[in-house]
Write a protein that holds these residues in place. Structure first.
Motif, PDB file in Angstrom:
ATOM      1  N   ALA A 104     -24.532  -7.517 -11.831  1.00 36.82           N
ATOM      2  CA  ALA A 104     -24.998  -8.552 -10.899  1.00 36.82           C
ATOM      3  C   ALA A 104     -26.505  -8.452 -10.684  1.00 36.82           C
ATOM      4  O   ALA A 104     -27.194  -9.473 -10.580  1.00 36.82           O
ATOM      5  N   ALA A 105     -27.023  -7.237 -10.624  1.00 37.01           N
ATOM      6  CA  ALA A 105     -28.474  -7.067 -10.431  1.00 37.01           C
ATOM      7  C   ALA A 105     -29.247  -7.689 -11.585  1.00 37.01           C
ATOM      8  O   ALA A 105     -30.266  -8.360 -11.376  1.00 37.01           O
ATOM      9  N   PHE A 106     -28.771  -7.484 -12.800  1.00 39.02           N
ATOM     10  CA  PHE A 106     -29.435  -8.099 -13.944  1.00 39.02           C
ATOM     11  C   PHE A 106     -29.282  -9.614 -13.917  1.00 39.02           C
ATOM     12  O   PHE A 106     -30.264 -10.352 -14.125  1.00 39.02           O
ATOM     13  N   ALA A 107     -28.061 -10.082 -13.681  1.00 40.94           N
ATOM     14  CA  ALA A 107     -27.826 -11.524 -13.686  1.00 40.94           C
ATOM     15  C   ALA A 107     -28.700 -12.233 -12.660  1.00 40.94           C
ATOM     16  O   ALA A 107     -29.226 -13.324 -12.916  1.00 40.94           O
ATOM     17  N   LEU A 108     -28.901 -11.617 -11.497  1.00 42.16           N
ATOM     18  CA  LEU A 108     -29.751 -12.216 -10.470  1.00 42.16           C
ATOM     19  C   LEU A 108     -31.231 -12.162 -10.856  1.00 42.16           C
ATOM     20  O   LEU A 108     -32.010 -13.023 -10.446  1.00 42.16           O
ATOM     21  N   ALA A 109     -31.614 -11.162 -11.647  1.00 40.53           N
ATOM     22  CA  ALA A 109     -32.990 -11.136 -12.146  1.00 40.53           C
ATOM     23  C   ALA A 109     -33.242 -12.287 -13.105  1.00 40.53           C
ATOM     24  O   ALA A 109     -34.349 -12.832 -13.171  1.00 40.53           O
ATOM     25  N   VAL A 110     -32.208 -12.687 -13.841  1.00 36.02           N
ATOM     26  CA  VAL A 110     -32.327 -13.803 -14.777  1.00 36.02           C
ATOM     27  C   VAL A 110     -32.242 -15.136 -14.033  1.00 36.02           C
ATOM     28  O   VAL A 110     -32.997 -16.068 -14.336  1.00 36.02           O
ATOM     29  N   GLU A 111     -31.332 -15.230 -13.060  1.00 35.18           N
ATOM     30  CA  GLU A 111     -31.085 -16.479 -12.330  1.00 35.18           C
ATOM     31  C   GLU A 111     -31.075 -16.223 -10.821  1.00 35.18           C
ATOM     32  O   GLU A 111     -30.022 -16.254 -10.190  1.00 35.18           O
ATOM     33  N   PRO A 112     -32.187 -15.959 -10.219  1.00 34.44           N
ATOM     34  CA  PRO A 112     -32.200 -15.588  -8.798  1.00 34.44           C
ATOM     35  C   PRO A 112     -31.714 -16.678  -7.861  1.00 34.44           C
ATOM     36  O   PRO A 112     -31.296 -16.381  -6.741  1.00 34.44           O
ATOM     37  N   GLY A 113     -31.733 -17.932  -8.285  1.00 33.42           N
ATOM     38  CA  GLY A 113     -31.325 -19.010  -7.394  1.00 33.42           C
ATOM     39  C   GLY A 113     -29.906 -19.494  -7.591  1.00 33.42           C
ATOM     40  O   GLY A 113     -29.527 -20.514  -7.016  1.00 33.42           O
ATOM     41  N   HIS A 114     -29.089 -18.786  -8.363  1.00 28.35           N
ATOM     42  CA  HIS A 114     -27.725 -19.229  -8.681  1.00 28.35           C
ATOM     43  C   HIS A 114     -26.810 -18.926  -7.481  1.00 28.35           C
ATOM     44  O   HIS A 114     -26.498 -17.768  -7.219  1.00 28.35           O
ATOM     45  N   PRO A 115     -26.333 -19.938  -6.733  1.00 27.15           N
ATOM     46  CA  PRO A 115     -25.587 -19.658  -5.493  1.00 27.15           C
ATOM     47  C   PRO A 115     -24.259 -18.953  -5.717  1.00 27.15           C
ATOM     48  O   PRO A 115     -23.915 -18.024  -4.970  1.00 27.15           O
ATOM     49  N   ALA A 116     -23.480 -19.366  -6.715  1.00 26.89           N
ATOM     50  CA  ALA A 116     -22.188 -18.710  -6.948  1.00 26.89           C
ATOM     51  C   ALA A 116     -22.378 -17.264  -7.370  1.00 26.89           C
ATOM     52  O   ALA A 116     -21.592 -16.383  -6.989  1.00 26.89           O
ATOM     53  N   LEU A 117     -23.420 -17.003  -8.144  1.00 30.27           N
ATOM     54  CA  LEU A 117     -23.721 -15.636  -8.563  1.00 30.27           C
ATOM     55  C   LEU A 117     -24.122 -14.780  -7.368  1.00 30.27           C
ATOM     56  O   LEU A 117     -23.687 -13.627  -7.247  1.00 30.27           O
ATOM     57  N   ARG A 118     -24.925 -15.316  -6.485  1.00 32.07           N
ATOM     58  CA  ARG A 118     -25.329 -14.557  -5.303  1.00 32.07           C
ATOM     59  C   ARG A 118     -24.112 -14.196  -4.455  1.00 32.07           C
ATOM     60  O   ARG A 118     -24.002 -13.075  -3.934  1.00 32.07           O
ATOM     61  N   GLU A 119     -23.170 -15.136  -4.332  1.00 33.46           N
ATOM     62  CA  GLU A 119     -21.949 -14.866  -3.563  1.00 33.46           C
ATOM     63  C   GLU A 119     -21.106 -13.797  -4.243  1.00 33.46           C
ATOM     64  O   GLU A 119     -20.592 -12.889  -3.587  1.00 33.46           O
ATOM     65  N   ARG A 120     -20.975 -13.914  -5.552  1.00 27.12           N
ATOM     66  CA  ARG A 120     -20.188 -12.916  -6.292  1.00 27.12           C
ATOM     67  C   ARG A 120     -20.830 -11.540  -6.202  1.00 27.12           C
ATOM     68  O   ARG A 120     -20.141 -10.519  -6.036  1.00 27.12           O
ATOM     69  N   ALA A 121     -22.136 -11.460  -6.269  1.00 28.32           N
ATOM     70  CA  ALA A 121     -22.830 -10.183  -6.156  1.00 28.32           C
ATOM     71  C   ALA A 121     -22.603  -9.554  -4.786  1.00 28.32           C
ATOM     72  O   ALA A 121     -22.368  -8.343  -4.672  1.00 28.32           O
ATOM     73  N   ALA A 122     -22.646 -10.365  -3.734  1.00 34.92           N
ATOM     74  CA  ALA A 122     -22.414  -9.850  -2.380  1.00 34.92           C
ATOM     75  C   ALA A 122     -20.980  -9.346  -2.235  1.00 34.92           C
ATOM     76  O   ALA A 122     -20.738  -8.299  -1.612  1.00 34.92           O
ATOM     77  N   GLN A 123     -20.033 -10.073  -2.796  1.00 35.87           N
ATOM     78  CA  GLN A 123     -18.634  -9.627  -2.754  1.00 35.87           C
ATOM     79  C   GLN A 123     -18.470  -8.292  -3.468  1.00 35.87           C
ATOM     80  O   GLN A 123     -17.767  -7.389  -2.970  1.00 35.87           O
ATOM     81  N   ALA A 124     -19.104  -8.161  -4.631  1.00 34.97           N
ATOM     82  CA  ALA A 124     -18.991  -6.921  -5.402  1.00 34.97           C
ATOM     83  C   ALA A 124     -19.557  -5.739  -4.629  1.00 34.97           C
ATOM     84  O   ALA A 124     -18.955  -4.657  -4.586  1.00 34.97           O
ATOM     85  N   ARG A 125     -20.720  -5.933  -4.011  1.00 36.51           N
ATOM     86  CA  ARG A 125     -21.311  -4.838  -3.230  1.00 36.51           C
ATOM     87  C   ARG A 125     -20.401  -4.439  -2.075  1.00 36.51           C
ATOM     88  O   ARG A 125     -20.219  -3.245  -1.803  1.00 36.51           O
ATOM     89  N   ALA A 126     -19.818  -5.419  -1.410  1.00 32.17           N
ATOM     90  CA  ALA A 126     -18.938  -5.124  -0.276  1.00 32.17           C
ATOM     91  C   ALA A 126     -17.698  -4.360  -0.732  1.00 32.17           C
ATOM     92  O   ALA A 126     -17.256  -3.411  -0.058  1.00 32.17           O
ATOM     93  N   LEU A 127     -17.138  -4.741  -1.856  1.00 25.38           N
ATOM     94  CA  LEU A 127     -15.964  -4.047  -2.379  1.00 25.38           C
ATOM     95  C   LEU A 127     -16.289  -2.599  -2.713  1.00 25.38           C
ATOM     96  O   LEU A 127     -15.549  -1.673  -2.353  1.00 25.38           O
ATOM     97  N   ARG A 128     -17.405  -2.366  -3.380  1.00 22.12           N
ATOM     98  CA  ARG A 128     -17.750  -1.002  -3.762  1.00 22.12           C
ATOM     99  C   ARG A 128     -18.116  -0.159  -2.556  1.00 22.12           C
ATOM    100  O   ARG A 128     -17.769   1.030  -2.501  1.00 22.12           O
ATOM    101  N   GLU A 129     -18.792  -0.757  -1.583  1.00 18.42           N
ATOM    102  CA  GLU A 129     -19.113  -0.009  -0.360  1.00 18.42           C
ATOM    103  C   GLU A 129     -17.843   0.379   0.389  1.00 18.42           C
ATOM    104  O   GLU A 129     -17.820   1.390   1.090  1.00 18.42           O
ATOM    105  N   GLY A 130     -16.785  -0.397   0.213  1.00 19.18           N
ATOM    106  CA  GLY A 130     -15.504  -0.086   0.823  1.00 19.18           C
ATOM    107  C   GLY A 130     -14.616   0.782  -0.047  1.00 19.18           C
ATOM    108  O   GLY A 130     -13.451   1.008   0.285  1.00 19.18           O
ATOM    109  N   GLY A 131     -15.162   1.243  -1.176  1.00 18.88           N
ATOM    110  CA  GLY A 131     -14.409   2.117  -2.061  1.00 18.88           C
ATOM    111  C   GLY A 131     -13.351   1.416  -2.882  1.00 18.88           C
ATOM    112  O   GLY A 131     -12.425   2.058  -3.387  1.00 18.88           O
TER     113      GLY A 131
END
Length: 253
Positions: free
Chosen positions: A171-198
């Motif tokens: 997700a970090a790379f994908a956002l570097a390529v497309e920083p304004g992509h709304p669905a990608l930003r949402e997916r990246a936030a979901q992924a971080r939340a899942l990993r922070e929750g183990g």
């Protein structure tokens, strides 16, 4: 149907699919210990499925065969996987317990890489990752691009069961390529939340990957423009995919 990703090594997943009686299908067991622990009180498994020959996907098979002699091991046509009891290729269909899977040849990460698709699931090893794709160790960019396009053509509700927990880094790379992509930003936030929750970020879905994964969308005009800007020149479709993969290879968050 009970689907479970078993963590292995630093970031691998071994996939277990269990039927109503607790009998399992084991996918890409890079090490045996997590499987033996998960199935300690379970009846014998139905089979082992292997997507490619790398050790972190097949290394646990010999110990599992010592525990369950005669267990079917289904893998690609690749003599580097010495213990396969059945070899399959594109267009083959396998049966394992109550489940049926179609085999797709998807070269790129390795030349003999295969995927198993069925029951609403896609076991794709190291070809397609959530928000990414595998490195090209043996295949060409054209092969990998064609393999990813074949996977992307499967039904959108298909659950993507890949071999590594790479989603946050991808997700970090994908956002570097497309920083304004709304669905990608949402997916990246979901992924971080899942990993922070183990919790695992997988399985993903093909619909989500088609919307957010840059390696499935390198032909889109806006993404192609970003790749060409990074390359500093005009690119055809295969060159754009290859440049995107090189960009990712050198990326550091």
């Amino acid at each position: 149907m009970d689907l479970q990703p078993l963590p292995a090594f630093d970031d691998n997943y071994i996939w277990l699919l269990r039927d109503a009686d607790g009998r399992a299908l084991i996918v890409d067991p890079g090490e045996a210990a997590p499987v033996l622990a998960a199935l300690a009180d379970a009846p014998p498994p139905h089979a082992i499925l292997l997507t490619h020959h790398h050790g972190d996907h097949v290394g646990g098979v010999p110990e599992l065969l010592r525990r369950w002699p005669g267990l079917a091991v289904i893998g690609p046509h690749d003599e580097r996987i010495r213990f396969a009891s059945e070899r399959v290729g594109d267009g083959d269909r396998i049966e394992a317990g109550p489940w049926r899977f179609d085999v797709l040849e998807i070269p790129g990460h390795t030349l003999s890489h295969i995927a198993f698709h069925g029951e609403g699931l896609l076991f794709c090893g190291d070809t397609l990752f959530s928000l990414g794709c595998g490195r090209l160790f043996e295949g060409t960019p054209a092969q990998m691009r064609a393999s990813l396009r074949a996977l992307a053509a499967l039904p959108g509700e298909t659950r993507v069961c890949c071999g590594h927990e790479y989603t946050v880094a991808n997700a970090a790379f994908a956002l570097a390529v497309e920083p304004g992509h709304p669905a990608l930003r949402e997916r990246a936030a979901q992924a971080r939340a899942l990993r922070e929750g183990g919790r695992p970020t997988l399985p993903s879905t093909l619909a989500s990957e088609r919307a957010c994964n840059p390696f499935l969308r390198s032909d889109e005009a806006a993404l192609r423009a970003a790749i060409e800007t990074h390359a500093g020149r005009r690119l055809d479709e295969v060159e754009a995919f290859a440049e995107l993969r090189r960009w990712k290879d050198g990326f550091r968050a």
